[in-house]
Design an enzyme around this catalytic site. Structure first.
Site, short mmCIF file in Angstrom:
data_model
loop_
_atom_site.label_atom_id
_atom_site.label_comp_id
_atom_site.label_asym_id
_atom_site.label_seq_id
_atom_site.Cartn_x
_atom_site.Cartn_y
_atom_site.Cartn_z
N SER A 97 -16.22 -31.81 -39.38
CA SER A 97 -17.42 -31.54 -40.17
C SER A 97 -17.07 -30.47 -41.18
O SER A 97 -16.43 -29.46 -40.84
CB SER A 97 -18.55 -31.07 -39.25
OG SER A 97 -19.73 -30.92 -40.00
N GLU A 98 -17.45 -30.67 -42.44
CA GLU A 98 -16.91 -29.83 -43.51
C GLU A 98 -17.32 -28.36 -43.41
O GLU A 98 -16.74 -27.52 -44.07
CB GLU A 98 -17.23 -30.40 -44.89
CG GLU A 98 -18.68 -30.74 -45.16
CD GLU A 98 -18.98 -32.22 -44.91
OE1 GLU A 98 -18.52 -32.75 -43.87
OE2 GLU A 98 -19.68 -32.82 -45.73
N ASN A 99 -18.33 -28.06 -42.59
CA ASN A 99 -18.69 -26.65 -42.41
C ASN A 99 -17.81 -25.94 -41.38
O ASN A 99 -18.20 -24.90 -40.85
CB ASN A 99 -20.17 -26.53 -42.04
CG ASN A 99 -20.54 -27.31 -40.81
OD1 ASN A 99 -20.14 -28.46 -40.65
ND2 ASN A 99 -21.31 -26.71 -39.92
N SER B 274 -11.32 -25.65 -43.97
CA SER B 274 -11.95 -26.93 -43.68
C SER B 274 -11.74 -27.91 -44.83
O SER B 274 -11.45 -29.09 -44.62
CB SER B 274 -13.44 -26.72 -43.42
OG SER B 274 -14.05 -27.93 -43.09
#
Lengths: 224, 227
Positions: free
Chosen positions: B52-54, B94
């Site tokens: 997840s990009e966070n 990320s």
């Protein structure tokens, strides 16, 4: 003795000038330094450029700062989200400049600023509206656009624990933009839940070393 | 549209169909909407690592209410869990995973995909009243492969698989494979190649709902590897 821990918010926010570029950590509300944003509202600086992933929700915090007319420009990847009413009102009324940046380019522009890299090429956004007018070049068979570093005058950061040297640990996905913003600003101000005695934070767990941190303020404990 | 005998896939079935094609060992980012549901259909016995990009690598499903953790969310800002072996990183790391080509696959929703692999998924006009891009451009340009899952047509029946995108682009020539409620199609140098169709649907009926010209895929083509 190095001691970056400040006693009160007035001391934490001292010297933020009008016209400053302020990097605000968080992804949505997670990892967002709400108390420091409220302190910035109190402190009074205006004509600000705010860099944040999102543009605030409701009428509190970042949205409140914008509603008060203190923000000239916002640089973010995802301003429109559930409840971003103030952003939408100001943007439609032409009272807020907006620069939309792909999320990874946003993070990398700040990382680059912190790392002394003035600009870099990336394939992200090539051939799209968001990179119109930027210089392009081909590397390794891929067309790329030139993106510039994005330094801040101030970073407002949320972390979990700090020591008096400013070493920081974070909680799970609340880390998000906070470490890159801490690197990228001239003045990095951090709110934390806990202060740890120097030497007690596991050096392997420190995600932001104190060299990137200027001031730390401990939040009042809230009832669990 | 006239009454027809074919059965379009539900959103869940579309997610299930995408999940079938994800092999063990892949690192995968799933976009918001139907793509998020794909994780529900990858069996736990098949180790696929979701990103997840966070800043979450090794993301697990939504927590039981008593285990909810306010500091652990996904890119859609929903509460999630971390699986054994998972890790947290900051945003630049990320996106280094994304932009550095370390993800095997990204699955995104979209408004339109063009026959050359162009994708439009972030704005519906150049003068969008309040545009927002998030990580879509990074994912589309950076992942090793990009699959799109979306309805085959708009609510009004207008085709979404087009000769040329009308909406602002997210990335040029990025899409390898498209999963719709009517078909699975590969993006090839010759345009869209139909890999499979919803039960009861004919090629002619599919073509009638598609702006770009279609052809049947070679039977031995691997998932999304033809572009």
């Amino acid at each position: 003795m190095i001691n970056k821990i400040v006693r009160d918010m007035a001391e934490a926010m001292q010297g933020i000038p009008d016209g400053a570029t302020v990097l605000v950590g968080g992804f949505g509300s997670v990892g967002q330094p709400d108390t420091l944003i409220d302190a910035l509202i109190e402190q009074g600086a205006s004509d600000l450029t705010v860099v944040a992933n999102n543009a605030g929700t409701g009428r509190v915090g970042l949205a409140r700062l914008m509603e008060l007319g203190r923000v000239r420009k916002i640089i973010c990847s995802f301003p429109r989200s559930a409840g971003s009413v103030v952003f939408e009102e100001l943007y439609k009324a032409g009272r807020l400049e907006l620069e939309i940046v792909p999320q990874g380019t946003l993070a990398e522009r700040m990382r680059a600023a912190g790392a002394g890299v003035p600009a870099f090429y990336t394939p992200t956004g090539y051939g799209t509206l968001l990179t119109e007018g930027k210089p392009t070049a081909e590397f390794c068979g891929k067309m790329c656009v030139l993106e510039q570093a994005l330094p801040g005058d101030v970073a407002l950061v949320q972390a979990h624990m700090a020591d008096r040297w400013g070493n920081l640990t974070y909680r799970r996905s609340a880390r998000n933009f906070n470490p890159v913003m801490a690197m990228a600003a001239k003045l990095t101000i951090v709110e934390v839940d806990e202060i740890a005695p120097l030497g007690t934070l596991d050096p392997e767990a420190v995600a932001t070393p104190g060299i990137f941190v200027d001031r730390v303020i401990q939040l009042p404990r809230t009832a669990a | 549209m006239s009454e027809t005998a074919f059965a379009p896939l539900s959103r869940k079935d579309m997610a299930r169909r995408v999940a079938q094609d994800i092999p063990e060992g892949w690192y995968v980012n799933l976009g918001i909407g139907i793509p998020t549901m794909v994780a529900d259909y990858v069996p736990a016995s098949r180790e696929v690592v979701f990103h997840s990009e966070n800043g979450v690598l090794g993301m697990g499903p939504a927590p039981a209410p008593e285990d909810a953790d306010p500091y652990l969310i996904n890119a859609g800002k929903q509460q999630v869990t971390l699986l054994r072996g998972g890790a947290y990183v900051h945003h630049a790391d990320s996106f280094a995973m994304i932009r550095g080509g370390h993800l095997d696959l990204c699955v995104l929703g979209a408004f339109e995909v063009a026959e050359n692999g162009d994708v439009a998924n972030w704005a519906t006009s150049a003068n969008d009243t309040a545009p927002a891009v998030g990580g879509a451009m990074d994912l589309a340009a950076g992942a090793k492969r990009l699959w799109v899952v979306m309805e085959h047509t708009t609510k009004d029946g207008a085709p979404r698989l087009v000769k040329k995108c009308g909406y602002p682009l997210t990335a040029m020539g990025a899409v390898r494979r498209v999963y719709t409620n009517l078909a699975v199609l590969d993006v090839t140098p010759q345009g869209f190649a139909v890999v499979e169709m919803a039960p009861g649907l004919t090629f002619e009926e599919l073509q009638a709902r598609t702006d770009a010209p279609l052809q049947m895929a070679q039977p031995d083509s691997e998932p999304g590897e033809t572009a």
